[in-house]
Design an enzyme around this catalytic site. Sequence first.
Site, PDB file in Angstrom:
ATOM      1  N   GLU A 104     -14.216  -1.821  11.394  1.00 12.76           N
ATOM      2  CA  GLU A 104     -14.175  -1.274  10.046  1.00 12.76           C
ATOM      3  C   GLU A 104     -15.255  -1.863   9.145  1.00 12.76           C
ATOM      4  OE1 GLU A 104     -10.924  -0.735   6.422  1.00 12.76           O
ATOM      5  OE2 GLU A 104     -10.358  -1.742   8.271  1.00 12.76           O
ATOM      6  N   GLU A 123       0.817  -1.211   0.000  1.00 15.58           N
ATOM      7  CA  GLU A 123       0.000   0.000   0.000  1.00 15.58           C
ATOM      8  C   GLU A 123       0.856   1.269   0.000  1.00 15.58           C
ATOM      9  OE1 GLU A 123      -4.156  -1.494   1.950  1.00 15.58           O
ATOM     10  OE2 GLU A 123      -2.672  -0.697   3.344  1.00 15.58           O
ATOM     11  N   ASP A 155      -8.337  -8.890   4.048  1.00 12.54           N
ATOM     12  CA  ASP A 155      -8.083  -7.663   4.808  1.00 12.54           C
ATOM     13  C   ASP A 155      -9.240  -7.374   5.755  1.00 12.54           C
ATOM     14  OD1 ASP A 155      -7.071  -5.296   5.754  1.00 12.54           O
ATOM     15  OD2 ASP A 155      -7.618  -4.127   3.999  1.00 12.54           O
TER      16      ASP A 155
END
Length: 442
Positions: free
Chosen positions: A405, A298, A377
């Site tokens: 999340e 990332e 993820d």
Amino acid sequence: MSPEDPRVHAAWLPPEAFRALGARRVLVHGDGTLVDTVLDEVAHACARYGGRMWHSPSWVVDADLVLALRGAAELPSPVVEAARAAGEGALAKAADEALGDEGFVLARAGEVTAVLADAPAGLLYGLFHLVRLGPAAFDTTRPAERHRPALRRRMLNHWDNVAVHPVMGQVERGYAGGSIFWREGRPRGDLARVREYGRLLAACGINAISVNNVNVGRTEARLLTDRLGDVAEIADALRPYGVRVHLSVTFAAPVVLGGLPTADPVDEAVRAWWAETTRRVYERIPDFGGYVVKADSEGQPGPFTYGRDHADGANLLAEALAPYGGVVHWRAFVYNHHQDWRDRSTDRARAAYDHFVPLDGRFHANVVLQVKFGPLDFQAREPVSPVLAAMPATRLAVELQVTQEYTGQQRHVCHLGPWWSEVVRFALWGPGGPTVADVVEE
């Protein structure tokens, strides 16, 4: 700091939780920074609820609760020695009598309850175990019990940004609020909150944290060098509760901070820079835990830039930390974040497996490969990562996400504990075989 301070929520440690402890005659036996913390907790409880406390070496005292280090001087009372003997008896029944640095025994003899430990951290954890049990800890029929952590390092990684990120803000995935460490590029300055946070962590057995986001920006990178004092202040506040501080660092630190032309892990100047920088860290924070690294993922820099692999990168930092007993948590979350979702030639869910499994056995002993529990993820549901079953010669840690999340972003109540339990109990090779909990070391 008083638990009634309006700036701090008592969470699971309100004064009432200490009533059963604070109403007793308590002897604390031993010395050390964490024993001083035990003394402070007991003193506050006794002052509130009418009990009395002594700190030995002392005279013969009429105690009905003893918190003692086994290796300290002989205890001053026959009845207290009887409780100690009861605890030793509980240890003798165990296959392994060692308690380690963080284990303890809770035992009773006659009217005396004893918590025994081999080291101050064990005594602190024993104290909080008493608080959890409340009056049940002093039940005359309660059998002796022995406790020792299954994992050596129980760690929280904070995704806190020192400087406010233009998209994420002060905390990445920070749905529950801001950072208790940082505000708009500077330390918050309210170390009283940090101390109370350390107290809550110790009460549930957490003994390590990293204080900044693994996505290390330029401001955060400087915590390793000219802003190390900010980290040291946090470490000083958490030390009385046995919580060691770790720091997320950028792999490109020799370039970003040291002015070198390269961060190649086999370059001698790079190796020397990390060794000297790490020496200075330990000079300021002697009990520093180590580094957390997100590399080649990332957009974060890593050893791939120089044609090296993740073992090369992790071992570079491990060698710098080894003289001081530090560890590097090297995250296995590595994939091509520019991948087009329509590209079927690569599989993001395979990325960690493909990158790391061929390196099994090449990592130094103080490298902990930190593996997300699932191969993608932190989705709301995903399978357990096969990396956890495929690297028997590597120290592994399983990474669980505390923030919600993918489960409503904390707009509603969602208890994550059962989910984590399902992960750590998962049998990697089928029913009856070793579980994730059996495989991970950290």
